[in-house]
Every structure is written in structure tokens, then in C-alpha cells.
Design a protein around this motif. Sequence first.
Motif, mmCIF file in Angstrom:
data_model
loop_
_atom_site.group_PDB
_atom_site.id
_atom_site.type_symbol
_atom_site.label_atom_id
_atom_site.label_comp_id
_atom_site.label_asym_id
_atom_site.label_seq_id
_atom_site.Cartn_x
_atom_site.Cartn_y
_atom_site.Cartn_z
ATOM 1 N N VAL A 53 0.840 -1.192 0.000
ATOM 2 C CA VAL A 53 0.000 0.000 0.000
ATOM 3 C C VAL A 53 0.877 1.245 0.000
ATOM 4 O O VAL A 53 0.541 2.274 -0.607
ATOM 5 C CB VAL A 53 -0.953 -0.008 1.219
ATOM 6 C CG1 VAL A 53 -1.629 1.340 1.383
ATOM 7 C CG2 VAL A 53 -2.010 -1.080 1.041
ATOM 8 N N GLY A 54 2.037 1.146 0.662
ATOM 9 C CA GLY A 54 2.996 2.248 0.646
ATOM 10 C C GLY A 54 3.456 2.602 -0.757
ATOM 11 O O GLY A 54 3.703 3.787 -1.055
ATOM 12 N N LEU A 55 3.566 1.613 -1.640
ATOM 13 C CA LEU A 55 3.900 1.907 -3.039
ATOM 14 C C LEU A 55 2.854 2.829 -3.651
ATOM 15 O O LEU A 55 3.175 3.761 -4.393
ATOM 16 C CB LEU A 55 3.968 0.609 -3.848
ATOM 17 C CG LEU A 55 5.175 -0.305 -3.653
ATOM 18 C CD1 LEU A 55 4.969 -1.593 -4.435
ATOM 19 C CD2 LEU A 55 6.463 0.393 -4.096
ATOM 20 N N GLY A 56 1.594 2.550 -3.346
ATOM 21 C CA GLY A 56 0.527 3.398 -3.857
ATOM 22 C C GLY A 56 0.584 4.796 -3.285
ATOM 23 O O GLY A 56 0.352 5.775 -3.997
ATOM 24 N N VAL A 57 0.894 4.899 -1.991
ATOM 25 C CA VAL A 57 1.010 6.215 -1.363
ATOM 26 C C VAL A 57 2.156 6.996 -1.986
ATOM 27 O O VAL A 57 2.053 8.209 -2.225
ATOM 28 C CB VAL A 57 1.199 6.072 0.161
ATOM 29 C CG1 VAL A 57 1.498 7.423 0.801
ATOM 30 C CG2 VAL A 57 -0.045 5.460 0.795
ATOM 31 N N ALA A 126 2.505 -1.443 10.819
ATOM 32 C CA ALA A 126 3.958 -1.564 10.995
ATOM 33 C C ALA A 126 4.677 -1.482 9.653
ATOM 34 O O ALA A 126 5.674 -0.766 9.500
ATOM 35 C CB ALA A 126 4.290 -2.875 11.703
ATOM 36 N N GLY A 127 4.178 -2.218 8.663
ATOM 37 C CA GLY A 127 4.792 -2.165 7.340
ATOM 38 C C GLY A 127 4.677 -0.790 6.718
ATOM 39 O O GLY A 127 5.613 -0.298 6.076
ATOM 40 N N GLY A 128 3.525 -0.140 6.927
ATOM 41 C CA GLY A 128 3.340 1.207 6.405
ATOM 42 C C GLY A 128 4.274 2.208 7.053
ATOM 43 O O GLY A 128 4.804 3.106 6.385
ATOM 44 N N TRP A 129 4.502 2.088 8.363
ATOM 45 C CA TRP A 129 5.430 2.990 9.062
ATOM 46 C C TRP A 129 6.838 2.863 8.484
ATOM 47 O O TRP A 129 7.499 3.855 8.203
ATOM 48 C CB TRP A 129 5.434 2.680 10.556
ATOM 49 C CG TRP A 129 6.439 3.488 11.315
ATOM 50 C CD1 TRP A 129 7.747 3.165 11.560
ATOM 51 C CD2 TRP A 129 6.243 4.794 11.883
ATOM 52 N NE1 TRP A 129 8.367 4.173 12.257
ATOM 53 C CE2 TRP A 129 7.468 5.180 12.468
ATOM 54 C CE3 TRP A 129 5.148 5.649 11.957
ATOM 55 C CZ2 TRP A 129 7.624 6.409 13.117
ATOM 56 C CZ3 TRP A 129 5.304 6.866 12.605
ATOM 57 C CH2 TRP A 129 6.531 7.232 13.181
ATOM 58 N N LEU A 146 3.047 16.138 1.693
ATOM 59 C CA LEU A 146 2.723 15.069 2.638
ATOM 60 C C LEU A 146 2.002 15.615 3.869
ATOM 61 O O LEU A 146 0.976 15.077 4.305
ATOM 62 C CB LEU A 146 4.017 14.356 3.041
ATOM 63 C CG LEU A 146 3.926 13.140 3.959
ATOM 64 C CD1 LEU A 146 2.978 12.097 3.391
ATOM 65 C CD2 LEU A 146 5.318 12.553 4.153
ATOM 66 N N VAL A 147 2.519 16.706 4.409
ATOM 67 C CA VAL A 147 1.907 17.298 5.602
ATOM 68 C C VAL A 147 0.509 17.822 5.292
ATOM 69 O O VAL A 147 -0.441 17.622 6.064
ATOM 70 C CB VAL A 147 2.807 18.423 6.164
ATOM 71 C CG1 VAL A 147 2.088 19.175 7.284
ATOM 72 C CG2 VAL A 147 4.126 17.850 6.664
ATOM 73 N N GLU A 148 0.359 18.475 4.159
ATOM 74 C CA GLU A 148 -0.964 18.993 3.774
ATOM 75 C C GLU A 148 -1.966 17.858 3.606
ATOM 76 O O GLU A 148 -3.125 17.964 4.026
ATOM 77 C CB GLU A 148 -0.847 19.786 2.471
ATOM 78 C CG GLU A 148 -2.162 20.400 2.015
ATOM 79 C CD GLU A 148 -2.025 21.167 0.708
ATOM 80 O OE1 GLU A 148 -3.063 21.610 0.180
ATOM 81 O OE2 GLU A 148 -0.879 21.322 0.219
ATOM 82 N N SER A 149 -1.514 16.758 3.008
ATOM 83 C CA SER A 149 -2.394 15.604 2.817
ATOM 84 C C SER A 149 -2.804 15.005 4.150
ATOM 85 O O SER A 149 -3.965 14.631 4.352
ATOM 86 C CB SER A 149 -1.693 14.545 1.962
ATOM 87 O OG SER A 149 -1.405 15.042 0.666
ATOM 88 N N ALA A 150 -1.851 14.904 5.068
ATOM 89 C CA ALA A 150 -2.141 14.322 6.375
ATOM 90 C C ALA A 150 -3.117 15.188 7.169
ATOM 91 O O ALA A 150 -4.024 14.676 7.835
ATOM 92 C CB ALA A 150 -0.840 14.127 7.157
ATOM 93 N N ARG A 151 -2.942 16.496 7.093
ATOM 94 C CA ARG A 151 -3.799 17.395 7.868
ATOM 95 C C ARG A 151 -5.241 17.384 7.375
ATOM 96 O O ARG A 151 -6.156 17.743 8.119
ATOM 97 C CB ARG A 151 -3.232 18.817 7.842
ATOM 98 C CG ARG A 151 -1.969 18.970 8.671
ATOM 99 C CD ARG A 151 -1.695 20.429 9.003
ATOM 100 N NE ARG A 151 -0.524 20.574 9.849
ATOM 101 C CZ ARG A 151 -0.523 20.369 11.161
ATOM 102 N NH1 ARG A 151 -1.641 20.007 11.776
ATOM 103 N NH2 ARG A 151 0.576 20.521 11.866
ATOM 104 N N SER A 212 -3.501 6.501 7.338
ATOM 105 C CA SER A 212 -2.525 6.421 8.425
ATOM 106 C C SER A 212 -1.111 6.538 7.889
ATOM 107 O O SER A 212 -0.237 7.145 8.523
ATOM 108 C CB SER A 212 -2.679 5.097 9.189
ATOM 109 O OG SER A 212 -3.830 5.107 10.005
ATOM 110 N N LEU A 213 -0.868 5.985 6.699
ATOM 111 C CA LEU A 213 0.475 6.083 6.109
ATOM 112 C C LEU A 213 0.827 7.535 5.808
ATOM 113 O O LEU A 213 1.967 7.967 6.025
ATOM 114 C CB LEU A 213 0.568 5.229 4.843
ATOM 115 C CG LEU A 213 1.088 3.795 5.053
ATOM 116 C CD1 LEU A 213 0.163 3.001 5.973
ATOM 117 C CD2 LEU A 213 1.258 3.082 3.721
#
Length: 270
Positions: A53-57, A126-129, A146-151, A212-213
Motif C-alpha cells: 500500500v505504501g507503493l501506492g502512497v 507496521a509495514g506502512g510505518w 505530505l503534511v498537507e495531505s495528512a492534515r 494512516s500512512l
Amino acid sequence: MTDARRRELGDRDDPVEDELAESFDNTITEGAERLQRTWRGILITGFFGGLEVGLGVMAYLAVLDQTGDHLLAGLAFSIGLVALMLAHSELFTENFLMPVAAVVAREGTVGQLVKLWGGTLVMNLAGGWVFMWLVVQAFPQWHDTLVESARHFTDAPFGLQSIVLAILGGSTITLMTRMQQGTDSEVAKIVATVIGGFLLAGLQLFHSILDSLLIFGAIQSGASISFLDWLAWFGYTLLFNMIGGLVLVTALRLLRTKELFQQKADAERG
């Protein structure tokens, strides 16, 4: 249409579509296989699910950073879900339909379901972290994006809109799994996966693992987002993801095939 007429039109001796019956058998079989996994199998597939999933992120951030277009970035995110499918790894929210159907069909137990859910969820995170740490180190130019997306998620007030976004996130990923299960064509499965990824990430639906990622990456990049901020968002998102997947898709699907569950139970008793 009478039951007799329906039997004339299909191969089965009951008023249930042949395609639906075949899909039912496949769903039960795959769900039972997932429930029978050992702890090692669950933890490893869950960890790799987080990586994939991290690849997609990573693809999502690359496109979003260059274009600012969430819809295009959502298409790019589909890379992660395609990788997940082809590598036969596990995403927590994929486990709402097939394993639950297997439990209802008495091909597994509630304890096995809880083990599958719990192990997969923890190892996805864990894998995503781990993967997001790599992304943050490799692409510092993406930190602002990244920060804008997370917020978008951590700053969202808890209310009806957030609840519905989480319900839609859970139902979308579960429906994607149902579409994959409904065909033997690899091309059709990939198309269903791209549709799911586009809707999930492109529309910024709330998804407990995917988003979460993004939040993990923002924390690792030094943003003023705490683990408590993540946990407050994660708690209700996880709950309503489960409601969306289990109620809007899984429960209705089980109701649609109740005759088949009954026939299976009768065959086992007989």
C-alpha cells in the motif's frame, strides 16, 4: 418468474443465479483459506500489505506534488492496490467479506476471524510505518505535500461528514474485493482495483490504513502532528470503515445468498 422457470434458465436446481452460486463458493473457499492461516502467515502477509500500500502512497504523493490534482493522484495510488492483489498480500479492510462469509458458513470460527483482523491490522500499520520512513528520507521535496495531505484527515472535525467519509471508505474497499471475487479475468480484477483506488484516494475518503500512512509520513517529516492526533482520527475511522464494509456490503451480500448458506447447512446435517 416461478422457481421452475428459473431452473429451466440455469444449471442449478434452485432460484439462485449460477454466477452468484459460483461466486458464493469462491468467496467461502478463499475466506476459509485466510482464516486457516498461521500466525506467521498472517503477520508476514499483513506486513507486506503495508509495504505494498505504501507503493501506492508513494505514487499518490509523486503525482499530487507535480499536479496538485487529487483525482490523478488517486489513479496513481491504484498501483499499490494492484501490487497488493498480484502479490497476494493482505489489507485489513479486505477481510470484511470473504472471512466473515466463511464464518457464517461454518468454515471458520470467530476466534480465527479476530486473529486475522488483529494481526493484519497491526502489521499493515507496521509495514506502512517502515515504508513511509523510506519515502520521507528519499523524497524530502514532498514534505509539504505530505503534511498537507495528512492534515486533511487529522484536522477534520468529528461529525457527520467525517463519519460518512469513513463509511464510504470501508464500503468502497469491500466492494472492490467483491468485484475482484466476481470474475476469473485478471484484467477485470485489475480494472476493479483501479476503480477502488481512484475512488478511495482520489476522493480522499477516510481509510484507516491508507491515510494512516500519510499521517505517519507527516510525523516522520517533522510536522506538528502527534500520535494522539493520529489515534483520535484512527479510532473513529476504523470503526466506521468496519460499519461501511460489514453493513453496506457484507451483510447485504450474505442476505442475498441466504438460500445458499441454508443449503450448505442442510447438506452438512444430511
